[in-house]
Design an enzyme around this catalytic site. Structure first.
Site, PDB file in Angstrom:
ATOM      1  N   SER A 157      79.928  36.166  96.915  1.00 42.34           N
ATOM      2  CA  SER A 157      80.536  35.674  95.543  1.00 42.34           C
ATOM      3  C   SER A 157      81.372  34.390  96.136  1.00 42.34           C
ATOM      4  O   SER A 157      81.412  33.493  95.233  1.00 42.34           O
ATOM      5  CB  SER A 157      81.348  36.426  94.909  1.00 42.34           C
ATOM      6  OG  SER A 157      80.582  37.746  94.355  1.00 42.34           O
ATOM      7  N   HIS A 168      83.316  39.850 104.429  1.00 42.01           N
ATOM      8  CA  HIS A 168      84.593  39.734 104.617  1.00 42.01           C
ATOM      9  C   HIS A 168      85.166  39.699 105.931  1.00 42.01           C
ATOM     10  O   HIS A 168      86.158  39.281 106.084  1.00 42.01           O
ATOM     11  CB  HIS A 168      85.348  40.990 103.939  1.00 42.01           C
ATOM     12  CG  HIS A 168      85.400  41.006 102.327  1.00 42.01           C
ATOM     13  ND1 HIS A 168      86.248  40.468 101.738  1.00 42.01           N
ATOM     14  CD2 HIS A 168      84.423  41.477 101.697  1.00 42.01           C
ATOM     15  CE1 HIS A 168      85.741  40.583 100.312  1.00 42.01           C
ATOM     16  NE2 HIS A 168      84.863  41.418 100.505  1.00 42.01           N
ATOM     17  N   ARG A 188      79.822  49.146 101.673  1.00 41.20           N
ATOM     18  CA  ARG A 188      79.847  48.420 100.466  1.00 41.20           C
ATOM     19  C   ARG A 188      78.929  47.106 100.756  1.00 41.20           C
ATOM     20  O   ARG A 188      78.039  47.187  99.837  1.00 41.20           O
ATOM     21  CB  ARG A 188      80.888  47.984  99.884  1.00 41.20           C
ATOM     22  CG  ARG A 188      80.925  47.418  98.576  1.00 41.20           C
ATOM     23  CD  ARG A 188      82.401  47.220  98.040  1.00 41.20           C
ATOM     24  NE  ARG A 188      82.447  46.340  96.837  1.00 41.20           N
ATOM     25  CZ  ARG A 188      82.613  46.672  95.559  1.00 41.20           C
ATOM     26  NH1 ARG A 188      82.843  48.117  95.449  1.00 41.20           N
ATOM     27  NH2 ARG A 188      82.726  46.101  94.519  1.00 41.20           N
ATOM     28  N   ASP A 189      79.070  46.439 101.771  1.00 42.72           N
ATOM     29  CA  ASP A 189      78.482  45.305 102.250  1.00 42.72           C
ATOM     30  C   ASP A 189      77.476  45.944 103.439  1.00 42.72           C
ATOM     31  O   ASP A 189      76.853  45.092 103.986  1.00 42.72           O
ATOM     32  CB  ASP A 189      79.193  44.063 102.776  1.00 42.72           C
ATOM     33  CG  ASP A 189      80.051  43.616 101.593  1.00 42.72           C
ATOM     34  OD1 ASP A 189      79.469  43.470 100.538  1.00 42.72           O
ATOM     35  OD2 ASP A 189      80.959  43.183 101.865  1.00 42.72           O
ATOM     36  N   ARG A 199      91.737  44.641  95.395  1.00 42.53           N
ATOM     37  CA  ARG A 199      92.219  43.143  94.877  1.00 42.53           C
ATOM     38  C   ARG A 199      92.865  43.146  93.400  1.00 42.53           C
ATOM     39  O   ARG A 199      92.894  42.135  92.889  1.00 42.53           O
ATOM     40  CB  ARG A 199      91.154  42.207  95.094  1.00 42.53           C
ATOM     41  CG  ARG A 199      89.845  42.310  94.215  1.00 42.53           C
ATOM     42  CD  ARG A 199      88.795  41.152  94.551  1.00 42.53           C
ATOM     43  NE  ARG A 199      87.815  41.775  93.923  1.00 42.53           N
ATOM     44  CZ  ARG A 199      86.406  41.260  94.191  1.00 42.53           C
ATOM     45  NH1 ARG A 199      86.214  40.281  94.984  1.00 42.53           N
ATOM     46  NH2 ARG A 199      85.315  41.545  93.527  1.00 42.53           N
ATOM     47  N   ALA A 258      89.708  35.565 101.952  1.00 48.18           N
ATOM     48  CA  ALA A 258      90.945  35.620 101.361  1.00 48.18           C
ATOM     49  C   ALA A 258      91.134  37.053 100.231  1.00 48.18           C
ATOM     50  O   ALA A 258      92.227  37.588 100.200  1.00 48.18           O
ATOM     51  CB  ALA A 258      91.187  34.522 100.848  1.00 48.18           C
ATOM     52  N   ASP A 259      90.276  37.135  99.144  1.00 50.17           N
ATOM     53  CA  ASP A 259      90.570  37.708  97.933  1.00 50.17           C
ATOM     54  C   ASP A 259      91.143  39.205  98.243  1.00 50.17           C
ATOM     55  O   ASP A 259      91.761  39.682  97.493  1.00 50.17           O
ATOM     56  CB  ASP A 259      89.569  37.636  96.946  1.00 50.17           C
ATOM     57  CG  ASP A 259      88.181  37.963  97.629  1.00 50.17           C
ATOM     58  OD1 ASP A 259      87.706  38.296  98.421  1.00 50.17           O
ATOM     59  OD2 ASP A 259      87.488  38.300  96.424  1.00 50.17           O
ATOM     60  N   ARG A 260      90.337  39.937  99.315  1.00 46.32           N
ATOM     61  CA  ARG A 260      90.814  41.212  99.580  1.00 46.32           C
ATOM     62  C   ARG A 260      91.647  41.404 100.722  1.00 46.32           C
ATOM     63  O   ARG A 260      91.850  42.655 101.140  1.00 46.32           O
ATOM     64  CB  ARG A 260      89.232  42.212  99.835  1.00 46.32           C
ATOM     65  CG  ARG A 260      88.542  42.322  98.471  1.00 46.32           C
ATOM     66  CD  ARG A 260      87.480  43.370  98.718  1.00 46.32           C
ATOM     67  NE  ARG A 260      86.578  43.591  97.229  1.00 46.32           N
ATOM     68  CZ  ARG A 260      86.796  44.410  96.285  1.00 46.32           C
ATOM     69  NH1 ARG A 260      88.183  45.001  96.446  1.00 46.32           N
ATOM     70  NH2 ARG A 260      86.140  44.243  95.262  1.00 46.32           N
ATOM     71  N   HIS A 295      74.503  35.159  93.685  1.00 44.89           N
ATOM     72  CA  HIS A 295      73.762  36.028  94.943  1.00 44.89           C
ATOM     73  C   HIS A 295      73.063  36.937  94.244  1.00 44.89           C
ATOM     74  O   HIS A 295      73.269  37.341  93.057  1.00 44.89           O
ATOM     75  CB  HIS A 295      74.771  36.210  95.902  1.00 44.89           C
ATOM     76  CG  HIS A 295      75.751  37.367  95.617  1.00 44.89           C
ATOM     77  ND1 HIS A 295      75.603  38.546  95.326  1.00 44.89           N
ATOM     78  CD2 HIS A 295      77.154  37.069  95.069  1.00 44.89           C
ATOM     79  CE1 HIS A 295      76.604  39.057  94.673  1.00 44.89           C
ATOM     80  NE2 HIS A 295      77.820  38.104  94.668  1.00 44.89           N
TER      81      HIS A 295
END
EC number: 5.4.2.12
Length: 514
Positions: free
Chosen positions: A63, A124, A154-155, A192, A259-261, A441
């Protein structure tokens, strides 16, 4: 404001295209509006993974990368690629930040706590980056290193942490500088959405060595959790071996590059006005190193500082005096704002933002519609106001429900989106507007992996749709990539893309018949 016939760019997060109907929640869903558009409206497929979006070849999209490329209109070397290159060309091992921190800790005889997502996912973090740090510590003969590992699932496949641990143990045999002192699923460590009740036990484990269970080694812990039907993502914060919590004078190195998580856990150590939960102890750190800049207000020491981007789509719209709205639910709000603006925190002139709260549920398969209906209502009100020339919105469902691996729930999510799209188009039609639909994606089009015989919870490398609804224009190419979206959107507005945008214009006005 003046009356504008708005142009909406709708990003369906995680909505990839796959010819194969098997395990494909999008193909299985009943989507009358989408099917009608696919038969009657101009559309092509766009590449959203690997080299065309600045990632290593064959690396699945995500994302952050997707939104950056949609907004930038050019290929941006991603932090993942940048760090990989630094490892390969020797610059990583010479990084001044790493050397300064290790030298200081050797002098003061304090410890380095390395934390991050142990994963080959490359979304990440990447475990090779951790291995490179261990090699550097070994090179500098620094052995007071404690590892606090977050597990993925998860990924990566839901139960794949043992493979990563095997690789890590091989590295530790070569570079015996560190011990594994805690493990924890990313569900807790990498929230997050301000669910501080998830982050608090992680913080207590890191700073006080407190956890409900303790195991002699990480493998024993993971086998125990698997036996109890707990997969990697949901492993509770767990102490491994002897307690080595973070003490005054120690340094923390967070090796996630996205960054986001990483922001929330970082803020528990660095935010002076932190109010998420009561911190029983707050260690006075010598350094808090982040692999990249997580937030300009979180004063980390950054190993790979950001590379600024000029003339992203938001900036071009603003400099042409056009008004724009960014709208998403909490889960994807950073993506249509911060990442879409090239990782830039500032808000452009005439750029407005609306965040619709994401539902507070444990996992989104419990509420597959998420906040899509509320988002749609707000979006329709914005269209009807005619206050905006361009509206950029994100629907999170295909991605966030797709990540749960629950096929039926993901089908429901897709069907909900189809209804929302139909309502949005009605409002646009009534206001003389146009609609571009794409994705950042793939995810929901591949929900099971025969290779691992597990649910496929990760993103895919499939292409994504790019569809135009509104008449009068056609596509001039049979395929493209995400960087072509911004120049094509500007063409619809009659604006020449700036030279920084190297993406192609894929849309052309239909010629009137003589």
């Amino acid at each position: 404001m003046s009356h504008n016939a708005p142009l909406v760019l709708m990003i369906l997060d995680g909505w990839g295209y796959n010819e194969n109907d098997r395990y494909n929640a999008i193909a299985k869903a009943n989507t009358p509006q989408w099917d009608e558009w696919w038969q009657t409206c101009p559309h092509i497929l766009l590449k959203a993974s690997g080299l065309p979006v600045g990632l290593p070849d064959e690396q699945m999209g995500n994302s952050e990368v997707g939104h950056m490329h949609i907004g930038a209109g050019r290929v941006i070397q991603q932090d993942f690629t940048r760090i990989n290159e630094a490892i390969n060309n020797g610059k990583f091992a010479k990084n001044a930040v790493f050397h300064e921190v290790i030298d200081q800790l050797k002098k003061t005889e304090k410890s380095l706590h390395i934390m991050g997502l142990l994963s080959p996912g490359g979304v990440h973090s990447h475990e090779q980056h951790l291995f490179a740090l261990l090699a550097l510590c070994n090179q500098k003969k620094f052995r007071s290193v404690h590892l606090h590992l977050f597990l993925d699932g998860r990924d990566t496949p839901p139960q794949s942490a043992l493979d990563s641990l095997k690789c890590l143990n091989e590295e530790l045999a070569k570079h015996p500088v560190a011990t594994i002192n805690s493990i924890c699923g990313r569900y807790y460590a990498m929230d997050r959405d301000k669910r501080w009740e998830r982050v608090e036990p992680v913080y207590n484990l890191l700073t006080q060595g407190k956890s409900e269970r303790q195991f002699p080694d990480a493998e024993t812990a993971i086998h125990f959790y698997y036996k109890n039907k707990i997969s990697d993502e949901f492993v509770p914060p767990t102490l491994i071996g002897k307690e080595h919590s973070i003490q005054d004078g120690d340094a923390v190195l967070f090796f996630n590059f996205r960054a986001d998580r990483a922001r929330q856990l970082t803020s528990t150590f660095l935010d002076p006005s932190f109010k998420g939960f009561e911190r029983k102890t707050l260690p006075k750190l010598s350094y808090f190193v982040s692999m990249t800049q997580y937030d300009k207000n979180l004063l980390t020491t950054t190993a790979f500082p950001p590379v600024p981007l000029n003339n992203t789509l938001g900036e071009v719209l603003s400099s042409h005096g056009l008004s724009q709205l960014r709208i998403a639910e909490t889960e994807k709000y950073a993506h249509v704002t911060f990442f879409f603006n090239g990782g830039c925190e500032s808000v452009f002139t005439n750029e407005e933002r609306i965040m619709v709260p994401s539902p507070q549920v444990a996992t989104y398969d419990l509420q597959p519609e998420m906040s899509a209906h509320e988002l749609t209502k707000t979006l329709i009100a914005a269209i009807n106001s005619q206050d905006y020339h361009v509206i950029i919105c994100n629907y999170a469902n295909a991605d966030m429900v797709g990540h749960t691996g629950n096929f039926e729930a993901t089908v429901q999510a897709i069907e909900c989106l189809d209804q929302c799209m139909q309502q949005v188009w009605q409002a646009l039609k009534n206001n003389g507007g146009k609609l571009l639909i794409t994705a950042d994606h793939g995810n929901a089009e591949e929900m099971f992996s025969e290779a691992t015989n597990q649910a496929h919870t990760a993103h895919t490398s499939e292409p994504v749709p790019f569809l135009y609804v509104g008449g009068g224009w056609h596509f001039t190419h049979s395929e493209g990539s995400l960087i072509d979206i911004a120049p094509s959107l500007l063409a619809l507005l009659g604006i020449t893309p700036p030279p920084e945008m190297t993406g192609r214009i894929l849309l052309e006005k239909n010629h009137a018949h003589p």
